[in-house]
Design a protein around this motif. Structure first.
Motif, PDB file in Angstrom:
ATOM      1  N   ASP A 174       0.805  -1.218   0.000  1.00  0.00           N
ATOM      2  CA  ASP A 174       0.000   0.000   0.000  1.00  0.00           C
ATOM      3  C   ASP A 174       0.843   1.275   0.000  1.00  0.00           C
ATOM      4  OD1 ASP A 174      -2.284  -1.504   0.028  1.00  0.00           O
ATOM      5  OD2 ASP A 174      -2.609  -1.355   2.181  1.00  0.00           O
ATOM      6  N   ALA A 175       2.096   1.201   0.460  1.00  0.00           N
ATOM      7  CA  ALA A 175       2.923   2.399   0.608  1.00  0.00           C
ATOM      8  C   ALA A 175       3.403   2.908  -0.750  1.00  0.00           C
ATOM      9  CB  ALA A 175       4.130   2.093   1.492  1.00  0.00           C
ATOM     10  N   PRO A 176       3.689   4.217  -0.848  1.00  0.00           N
ATOM     11  CA  PRO A 176       4.327   4.736  -2.068  1.00  0.00           C
ATOM     12  C   PRO A 176       5.653   4.016  -2.313  1.00  0.00           C
ATOM     13  CG  PRO A 176       3.606   6.526  -0.643  1.00  0.00           C
ATOM     14  CD  PRO A 176       3.463   5.262   0.155  1.00  0.00           C
ATOM     15  N   LYS A 177       6.044   3.892  -3.567  1.00  0.00           N
ATOM     16  CA  LYS A 177       7.238   3.131  -3.925  1.00  0.00           C
ATOM     17  C   LYS A 177       8.287   4.012  -4.600  1.00  0.00           C
ATOM     18  CE  LYS A 177       4.971  -0.819  -3.132  1.00  0.00           C
ATOM     19  NZ  LYS A 177       3.623  -0.260  -2.989  1.00  0.00           N
ATOM     20  N   ASN A 178       9.541   3.642  -4.404  1.00  0.00           N
ATOM     21  CA  ASN A 178      10.608   4.175  -5.229  1.00  0.00           C
ATOM     22  C   ASN A 178      10.535   3.515  -6.602  1.00  0.00           C
ATOM     23  OD1 ASN A 178      12.098   5.880  -3.283  1.00  0.00           O
ATOM     24  ND2 ASN A 178      12.368   3.930  -2.202  1.00  0.00           N
ATOM     25  N   LEU A 179      11.208   4.095  -7.572  1.00  0.00           N
ATOM     26  CA  LEU A 179      11.207   3.510  -8.901  1.00  0.00           C
ATOM     27  C   LEU A 179      11.855   2.129  -8.871  1.00  0.00           C
ATOM     28  CD1 LEU A 179      12.286   6.562 -11.088  1.00  0.00           C
ATOM     29  CD2 LEU A 179       9.996   5.582 -10.864  1.00  0.00           C
ATOM     30  N   PRO A 180      11.354   1.187  -9.673  1.00  0.00           N
ATOM     31  CA  PRO A 180      11.983  -0.137  -9.722  1.00  0.00           C
ATOM     32  C   PRO A 180      13.436  -0.014 -10.172  1.00  0.00           C
ATOM     33  CG  PRO A 180       9.870  -0.145 -10.866  1.00  0.00           C
ATOM     34  CD  PRO A 180      10.193   1.283 -10.586  1.00  0.00           C
ATOM     35  N   MET A 181      14.271  -0.877  -9.622  1.00  0.00           N
ATOM     36  CA  MET A 181      15.677  -0.903  -9.961  1.00  0.00           C
ATOM     37  C   MET A 181      15.993  -2.245 -10.603  1.00  0.00           C
ATOM     38  SD  MET A 181      18.916  -0.521  -7.363  1.00  0.00           S
ATOM     39  CE  MET A 181      18.474  -2.022  -6.488  1.00  0.00           C
ATOM     40  N   THR A 182      16.660  -2.212 -11.726  1.00  0.00           N
ATOM     41  CA  THR A 182      17.079  -3.444 -12.376  1.00  0.00           C
ATOM     42  C   THR A 182      18.274  -4.006 -11.628  1.00  0.00           C
ATOM     43  OG1 THR A 182      16.337  -2.636 -14.521  1.00  0.00           O
ATOM     44  CG2 THR A 182      17.884  -4.486 -14.521  1.00  0.00           C
ATOM     45  N   VAL A 183      18.177  -5.250 -11.226  1.00  0.00           N
ATOM     46  CA  VAL A 183      19.276  -5.900 -10.521  1.00  0.00           C
ATOM     47  C   VAL A 183      20.229  -6.467 -11.552  1.00  0.00           C
ATOM     48  CG1 VAL A 183      19.915  -7.728  -8.914  1.00  0.00           C
ATOM     49  CG2 VAL A 183      17.802  -6.431  -8.550  1.00  0.00           C
ATOM     50  N   ASP A 184      21.463  -5.987 -11.511  1.00  0.00           N
ATOM     51  CA  ASP A 184      22.466  -6.504 -12.439  1.00  0.00           C
ATOM     52  C   ASP A 184      22.775  -7.958 -12.118  1.00  0.00           C
ATOM     53  OD1 ASP A 184      24.264  -3.378 -12.240  1.00  0.00           O
ATOM     54  OD2 ASP A 184      22.650  -3.979 -13.603  1.00  0.00           O
ATOM     55  N   LYS A 185      23.242  -8.679 -13.102  1.00  0.00           N
ATOM     56  CA  LYS A 185      23.605 -10.072 -12.866  1.00  0.00           C
ATOM     57  C   LYS A 185      24.715 -10.116 -11.822  1.00  0.00           C
ATOM     58  CE  LYS A 185      22.306 -11.744 -17.432  1.00  0.00           C
ATOM     59  NZ  LYS A 185      22.748 -12.369 -18.685  1.00  0.00           N
ATOM     60  N   GLY A 186      24.534 -10.978 -10.863  1.00  0.00           N
ATOM     61  CA  GLY A 186      25.527 -11.089  -9.818  1.00  0.00           C
ATOM     62  C   GLY A 186      24.963 -10.739  -8.475  1.00  0.00           C
ATOM     63  N   HIS A 187      25.347  -9.582  -7.930  1.00  0.00           N
ATOM     64  CA  HIS A 187      25.055  -9.311  -6.533  1.00  0.00           C
ATOM     65  C   HIS A 187      24.719  -7.847  -6.345  1.00  0.00           C
ATOM     66  CE1 HIS A 187      26.427  -8.491  -2.281  1.00  0.00           C
ATOM     67  NE2 HIS A 187      25.608  -9.497  -2.093  1.00  0.00           N
ATOM     68  N   VAL A 188      23.688  -7.588  -5.551  1.00  0.00           N
ATOM     69  CA  VAL A 188      23.342  -6.228  -5.162  1.00  0.00           C
ATOM     70  C   VAL A 188      23.337  -6.191  -3.646  1.00  0.00           C
ATOM     71  CG1 VAL A 188      21.520  -4.505  -5.083  1.00  0.00           C
ATOM     72  CG2 VAL A 188      22.002  -5.688  -7.205  1.00  0.00           C
ATOM     73  N   ALA A 189      23.979  -5.189  -3.065  1.00  0.00           N
ATOM     74  CA  ALA A 189      24.049  -5.114  -1.608  1.00  0.00           C
ATOM     75  C   ALA A 189      23.570  -3.769  -1.114  1.00  0.00           C
ATOM     76  CB  ALA A 189      25.485  -5.359  -1.133  1.00  0.00           C
ATOM     77  N   SER A 191      21.772  -0.582  -0.376  1.00  0.00           N
ATOM     78  CA  SER A 191      20.728   0.368  -0.731  1.00  0.00           C
ATOM     79  C   SER A 191      20.529   0.445  -2.222  1.00  0.00           C
ATOM     80  CB  SER A 191      21.100   1.755  -0.205  1.00  0.00           C
ATOM     81  OG  SER A 191      22.232   2.236  -0.887  1.00  0.00           O
ATOM     82  N   GLN A 192      19.573   1.274  -2.634  1.00  0.00           N
ATOM     83  CA  GLN A 192      19.295   1.412  -4.054  1.00  0.00           C
ATOM     84  C   GLN A 192      20.466   2.018  -4.807  1.00  0.00           C
ATOM     85  OE1 GLN A 192      15.615   3.488  -4.785  1.00  0.00           O
ATOM     86  NE2 GLN A 192      14.661   1.529  -5.153  1.00  0.00           N
ATOM     87  N   GLY A 193      21.368   2.653  -4.115  1.00  0.00           N
ATOM     88  CA  GLY A 193      22.475   3.274  -4.805  1.00  0.00           C
ATOM     89  C   GLY A 193      23.583   2.313  -5.160  1.00  0.00           C
ATOM     90  N   GLN A 194      23.439   1.036  -4.830  1.00  0.00           N
ATOM     91  CA  GLN A 194      24.515   0.089  -5.072  1.00  0.00           C
ATOM     92  C   GLN A 194      24.047  -1.053  -5.946  1.00  0.00           C
ATOM     93  OE1 GLN A 194      25.240  -0.615  -0.798  1.00  0.00           O
ATOM     94  NE2 GLN A 194      27.356  -0.062  -1.226  1.00  0.00           N
ATOM     95  N   GLY A 195      24.864  -1.394  -6.923  1.00  0.00           N
ATOM     96  CA  GLY A 195      24.733  -2.643  -7.641  1.00  0.00           C
ATOM     97  C   GLY A 195      23.601  -2.723  -8.626  1.00  0.00           C
ATOM     98  N   GLY A 196      22.837  -1.683  -8.871  1.00  0.00           N
ATOM     99  CA  GLY A 196      21.743  -1.765  -9.816  1.00  0.00           C
ATOM    100  C   GLY A 196      21.526  -0.433 -10.468  1.00  0.00           C
ATOM    101  N   SER A 197      20.579  -0.408 -11.384  1.00  0.00           N
ATOM    102  CA  SER A 197      20.268   0.848 -12.043  1.00  0.00           C
ATOM    103  C   SER A 197      18.782   1.094 -11.948  1.00  0.00           C
ATOM    104  CB  SER A 197      20.701   0.796 -13.513  1.00  0.00           C
ATOM    105  OG  SER A 197      20.072  -0.277 -14.164  1.00  0.00           O
ATOM    106  N   SER A 198      18.385   2.335 -11.656  1.00  0.00           N
ATOM    107  CA  SER A 198      16.971   2.633 -11.550  1.00  0.00           C
ATOM    108  C   SER A 198      16.369   2.797 -12.924  1.00  0.00           C
ATOM    109  CB  SER A 198      16.759   3.906 -10.727  1.00  0.00           C
ATOM    110  OG  SER A 198      17.477   4.965 -11.288  1.00  0.00           O
ATOM    111  N   THR A 199      15.086   2.517 -13.015  1.00  0.00           N
ATOM    112  CA  THR A 199      14.398   2.601 -14.293  1.00  0.00           C
ATOM    113  C   THR A 199      13.073   3.307 -14.083  1.00  0.00           C
ATOM    114  OG1 THR A 199      13.320   1.344 -16.040  1.00  0.00           O
ATOM    115  CG2 THR A 199      13.491   0.262 -13.924  1.00  0.00           C
ATOM    116  N   GLY A 200      12.650   4.096 -15.032  1.00  0.00           N
ATOM    117  CA  GLY A 200      11.415   4.841 -14.883  1.00  0.00           C
ATOM    118  C   GLY A 200      10.189   4.047 -15.234  1.00  0.00           C
ATOM    119  N   ALA A 201      10.348   2.854 -15.765  1.00  0.00           N
ATOM    120  CA  ALA A 201       9.207   2.042 -16.185  1.00  0.00           C
ATOM    121  C   ALA A 201       9.181   0.757 -15.385  1.00  0.00           C
ATOM    122  CB  ALA A 201       9.295   1.720 -17.673  1.00  0.00           C
TER     123      ALA A 201
END
Length: 230
Positions: A174-189, A191-201
């Motif tokens: 129910d809560a507002p969401k941050n934009l989805p982040m694509t998880v790169d192959k491998g490992h994400v650790a 916060s959202q600022g690490q290991g992935g890229s945000s996407t607007g869609a």
């Protein structure tokens, strides 16, 4: 609101026949290949493939919840685990939504396709193996994620300011969401600022898929006290 009514010691499961079965440890429908019950320290949900809404009620935070071979038909099958569990394992599932209020130890998905996983509490380590098009939605404290042979994995976090320990899966949804982040192959650790890229869609599978709010059209399966009451 989710419309799936949770809580209490008694579980009620909607079957494909339209009836309901209730017991303290769920239902085991051997004739249909469906399973939804607790035995020992394991609650198993298995074989639901016709857009059912299924509820799991682990009796303690030491019980593992395992969801196997469930899938949607025309829409999506929904499995909701109420209260804390130890591990959440989702295996061989497709076209479905899995909600868990808390997974104390870890979340593990394998051989899944088009699955939406919504986790309350402080989401722990997450491992995905051989999965395609999976979105994990959780609290603002992002989990550690490891992927093996996966594609189109997305992480989305809620913007709730509440203590994550008090946040249920329904709260996350129910809560507002941050934009989805694509998880790169491998490992994400971390916060959202690490290991992935945000996407607007959002991921493409979610445009027309049935999401949990549509469960509100189903008959209430359990009555719970208002929030804040005992």
């Amino acid at each position: 609101a989710l419309g799936i009514q949770g809580g209490g010691s008694k579980s009620m499961t909607q079957h494909g026949t339209g009836g309901y079965a209730s017991s303290r440890v769920g239902a085991n429908n051997m004739g249909t290949g469906q399973m939804n019950h607790e035995e020992g320290r394991m609650w198993s949900v298995q074989g639901y493939t016709n857009d059912e809404t299924v509820h799991a009620y682990p009796t303690s935070g030491m019980v593992d919840v395992i969801v196997r071979r469930c899938s949607g038909n025309k829409l999506q099958t929904i499995v909701a685990s109420h209260g804390p569990c130890h591990y959440l394992l989702v295996q061989g599932c497709s076209k479905m939504v899995v909600l868990a209020d808390t997974a104390n130890k870890s979340v593990h998905l394998s051989d899944c396709n088009m699955v939406d996983v919504i986790i309350g509490g402080v989401c722990p380590d997450v491992v995905l193996e051989r999965c395609r098009t999976v979105r994990l939605t959780t609290t603002s404290r992002s989990p550690n994620i490891r992927t093996v042979d996966c594609d189109q994995i997305y992480l989305q976090t809620s913007k709730s300011n509440r203590d994550p320990l008090t946040v249920t899966a329904e709260d996350v949804m129910d809560a507002p969401k941050n934009l989805p982040m694509t998880v790169d192959k491998g490992h994400v650790a971390g916060s959202q600022g690490q290991g992935g890229s945000s996407t607007g869609a959002p991921p493409p599978m979610y445009g027309s898929a049935r999401m949990p709010p549509s469960v509100s059209s189903s008959p209430p399966l359990h009555t719970v006290p208002p929030r804040g009451s005992v």
